[in-house]
Design a protein around this motif. Sequence first.
Motif, mmCIF file in Angstrom:
data_model
loop_
_atom_site.group_PDB
_atom_site.id
_atom_site.type_symbol
_atom_site.label_atom_id
_atom_site.label_comp_id
_atom_site.label_asym_id
_atom_site.label_seq_id
_atom_site.Cartn_x
_atom_site.Cartn_y
_atom_site.Cartn_z
ATOM 1 N N ALA A 110 0.832 -1.000 -0.184
ATOM 2 C CA ALA A 110 0.127 0.493 0.081
ATOM 3 C C ALA A 110 0.758 1.534 -0.130
ATOM 4 C CB ALA A 110 -0.735 -0.372 1.200
ATOM 5 N N GLY A 111 2.324 1.186 0.997
ATOM 6 C CA GLY A 111 2.975 2.483 0.647
ATOM 7 C C GLY A 111 3.487 2.426 -0.493
ATOM 8 N N ILE A 112 3.859 1.967 -1.423
ATOM 9 C CA ILE A 112 3.998 2.185 -2.285
ATOM 10 C C ILE A 112 3.290 2.148 -3.445
ATOM 11 C CG2 ILE A 112 5.493 0.414 -4.468
ATOM 12 C CD1 ILE A 112 6.618 -1.219 -2.588
ATOM 13 N N THR A 113 1.570 2.168 -3.364
ATOM 14 C CA THR A 113 1.348 2.656 -4.014
ATOM 15 C C THR A 113 0.473 3.572 -3.748
ATOM 16 O OG1 THR A 113 0.338 0.402 -4.894
ATOM 17 C CG2 THR A 113 -1.270 2.377 -5.146
ATOM 18 N N ILE A 114 0.965 3.935 -2.558
ATOM 19 C CA ILE A 114 0.766 5.745 -2.211
ATOM 20 C C ILE A 114 1.659 6.573 -2.619
ATOM 21 C CG2 ILE A 114 0.415 7.431 -0.778
ATOM 22 C CD1 ILE A 114 -1.256 4.929 0.847
ATOM 23 N N ALA A 169 11.839 -11.797 10.128
ATOM 24 C CA ALA A 169 13.233 -10.627 9.301
ATOM 25 C C ALA A 169 12.421 -10.108 8.048
ATOM 26 C CB ALA A 169 13.582 -11.698 8.921
ATOM 27 N N VAL A 170 11.695 -11.298 7.780
ATOM 28 C CA VAL A 170 10.848 -9.703 6.328
ATOM 29 C C VAL A 170 9.761 -8.573 7.482
ATOM 30 C CG1 VAL A 170 8.722 -10.329 5.338
ATOM 31 C CG2 VAL A 170 10.352 -12.290 4.798
ATOM 32 N N ASN A 171 9.309 -8.804 7.957
ATOM 33 C CA ASN A 171 8.920 -8.110 8.887
ATOM 34 C C ASN A 171 9.696 -6.551 9.193
ATOM 35 O OD1 ASN A 171 6.124 -9.103 8.965
ATOM 36 N ND2 ASN A 171 6.163 -10.076 10.525
ATOM 37 N N ALA A 172 11.186 -6.651 9.437
ATOM 38 C CA ALA A 172 12.117 -6.114 9.861
ATOM 39 C C ALA A 172 12.266 -5.360 8.815
ATOM 40 C CB ALA A 172 12.950 -6.716 10.480
ATOM 41 N N LEU A 173 12.560 -6.321 7.641
ATOM 42 C CA LEU A 173 12.423 -4.894 6.376
ATOM 43 C C LEU A 173 11.285 -4.582 5.740
ATOM 44 C CD1 LEU A 173 14.657 -5.243 3.483
ATOM 45 C CD2 LEU A 173 13.327 -7.565 2.629
ATOM 46 N N ALA A 174 10.448 -4.866 6.456
ATOM 47 C CA ALA A 174 9.474 -4.719 5.295
ATOM 48 C C ALA A 174 8.665 -3.179 6.097
ATOM 49 C CB ALA A 174 7.479 -5.142 5.789
ATOM 50 N N GLY A 175 9.017 -3.284 7.420
ATOM 51 C CA GLY A 175 9.014 -1.953 8.128
ATOM 52 C C GLY A 175 9.804 -0.816 7.611
ATOM 53 N N ALA A 176 11.554 -1.357 7.324
ATOM 54 C CA ALA A 176 12.171 -1.011 7.237
ATOM 55 C C ALA A 176 11.838 0.351 5.018
ATOM 56 C CB ALA A 176 14.126 -1.039 6.647
ATOM 57 N N GLY A 177 11.254 -0.065 4.893
ATOM 58 C CA GLY A 177 11.063 -0.111 3.958
ATOM 59 C C GLY A 177 9.679 0.439 3.869
ATOM 60 N N LEU A 178 9.323 0.806 4.706
ATOM 61 C CA LEU A 178 7.628 1.359 5.298
ATOM 62 C C LEU A 178 8.634 2.692 5.560
ATOM 63 C CD1 LEU A 178 5.133 -0.689 6.690
ATOM 64 C CD2 LEU A 178 4.729 0.864 4.399
ATOM 65 N N GLY A 179 9.504 2.776 6.312
ATOM 66 C CA GLY A 179 10.069 4.520 6.675
ATOM 67 C C GLY A 179 11.089 4.977 5.852
ATOM 68 N N LEU A 180 11.566 4.023 4.464
ATOM 69 C CA LEU A 180 12.273 4.791 3.388
ATOM 70 C C LEU A 180 11.116 5.367 2.066
ATOM 71 C CD1 LEU A 180 14.356 5.979 1.354
ATOM 72 C CD2 LEU A 180 13.873 3.112 0.291
ATOM 73 N N SER A 182 8.435 7.023 3.523
ATOM 74 C CA SER A 182 8.369 8.136 4.839
ATOM 75 C C SER A 182 8.847 9.160 3.884
ATOM 76 C CB SER A 182 7.957 7.966 6.077
ATOM 77 O OG SER A 182 7.325 6.731 6.145
ATOM 78 N N VAL A 183 10.043 8.800 4.081
ATOM 79 C CA VAL A 183 10.924 9.907 3.434
ATOM 80 C C VAL A 183 10.601 10.377 2.945
ATOM 81 C CG1 VAL A 183 13.888 10.557 3.541
ATOM 82 C CG2 VAL A 183 12.611 9.322 5.550
ATOM 83 N N LEU A 184 10.732 9.644 1.355
ATOM 84 C CA LEU A 184 10.453 10.063 -0.335
ATOM 85 C C LEU A 184 8.975 10.850 -0.509
ATOM 86 C CD1 LEU A 184 11.897 6.793 -2.013
ATOM 87 C CD2 LEU A 184 12.777 8.959 -1.096
ATOM 88 N N ALA A 185 8.021 10.504 0.928
ATOM 89 C CA ALA A 185 6.510 10.986 0.331
ATOM 90 C C ALA A 185 6.178 12.490 0.123
ATOM 91 C CB ALA A 185 5.691 10.392 1.376
ATOM 92 N N THR A 186 5.402 12.705 -0.377
ATOM 93 C CA THR A 186 5.094 13.937 0.124
ATOM 94 C C THR A 186 4.354 14.289 1.216
ATOM 95 O OG1 THR A 186 3.302 13.902 -1.549
ATOM 96 C CG2 THR A 186 5.080 14.266 -2.599
ATOM 97 N N ASP A 187 4.366 15.903 1.777
ATOM 98 C CA ASP A 187 2.830 15.750 2.604
ATOM 99 C C ASP A 187 1.929 15.711 2.170
ATOM 100 O OD1 ASP A 187 5.199 16.848 4.000
ATOM 101 O OD2 ASP A 187 3.893 19.505 3.588
ATOM 102 N N GLU A 188 0.898 15.190 1.471
ATOM 103 C CA GLU A 188 -0.086 14.002 1.139
ATOM 104 C C GLU A 188 0.207 12.762 1.449
ATOM 105 O OE1 GLU A 188 -3.608 14.406 -2.136
ATOM 106 O OE2 GLU A 188 -2.229 15.439 -2.675
ATOM 107 N N GLN A 189 0.732 12.387 0.464
ATOM 108 C CA GLN A 189 0.714 11.036 0.779
ATOM 109 C C GLN A 189 1.584 10.608 2.307
ATOM 110 O OE1 GLN A 189 4.048 11.032 -2.264
ATOM 111 N NE2 GLN A 189 3.153 10.812 -3.687
ATOM 112 N N LEU A 190 2.234 11.011 2.974
ATOM 113 C CA LEU A 190 3.096 10.612 4.005
ATOM 114 C C LEU A 190 1.269 10.286 5.256
ATOM 115 C CD1 LEU A 190 4.889 9.834 6.219
ATOM 116 C CD2 LEU A 190 5.397 12.589 6.172
#
Length: 347
Positions: A110-114, A169-180, A182-190
């Motif tokens: 969902a984060g990648i899509t947003i 391990a995979v949950n931690a990787l997904a959390g890292a991806g969501l953190g990244l 969040s950094v790349l998202a615009t205010d509206e996307q965030l």
Amino acid sequence: METRHRLPTRTVLVAGGALLLVAFAVAASSGAYAISTGQLWGVLRDAWQGVASPSPEHLVFMNIRLPRLLLGVAAGCGLGMAGALMQGLFRNPLADPGLIGISSGAALAAGITIVMGAWLWPVLPRTLGSWTLVATAFCGGFAVTFLIYVLSRSEGGTRMALMLLAGIAVNALAGAGLGLLSVLATDEQLRSLQFWLLGSLGGARWSAVMLVGVVVALACAVALTLAPALNAMALGEPQARLLGIDVERVKRRAIVVTAFAVGAVTATTGVIGFIGLIAPHWVRMVAGPDHRIVLPASGLLGAALVLAADTVARTILAPAELPLGVLTAFIGVPMFLLMLRHYRNRL
């Protein structure tokens, strides 16, 4: 050995159903636009008779509140039942559907899509419309669950300890991806990403209710057929095999059923945590470990908990609304710590 008094099966199921009805009634009458008991009864009577009343309470309840309540019932039932399945599969009362990566995979997709969907798959919005986020989140959750399942395979079987480690391990990787993201998202996307990650029933619509309701109903029906096998597996996998249980088949079915139920719920409501952890645990405290009781009662209690939490979420700061996942976390984290303290000598 300490023995606990267990409630009869009928008592547990009737109590769960009554608790769900009370939660539904309170949720139906509560909100930014309050509906009295008399008005609610009149709305239900008109709906039963097919009368389209122009009254505000009729419009609010039938068009806004009812689909939200039914989505909450389906979501809570699916999460509670899936939690009972996972606890039975891992033979651990601290297990949760999130261990096999469904929620984290759906959240990452969902984060990648947003954030990046317009660049990665611009065709999907034109094809799926408003269902784009739901479809990608469901596929993401299922894909991550399949990855964890593959990683847990060893010597022709599924090792639950490996599945647990792979899930962490995979949950931690997904959390890292969501953190990244969040950094790349615009205010509206965030804002969209954060609200989705914290869960909400605010986007309920009749098409989503139908989708989640059908998926959860089928998942619950299949899960109930696994109850005798899960009871046998509670004695240990070798003993279950001696009783004629195809252990690997049961594991596959339980994982697939959980993935479908939780994937459908998460894709439409966002991440709602801890319901799948605390609902089965409370049921086991009063009903014992028999999965023929635990599975349906966990679904009823999970639905009641989601409705109760959603009622508080949309009334405590009305007309503003708190994310549902915040309230379930406030309830679930203390409960998890108490469970951890209770089971610390068994871990």
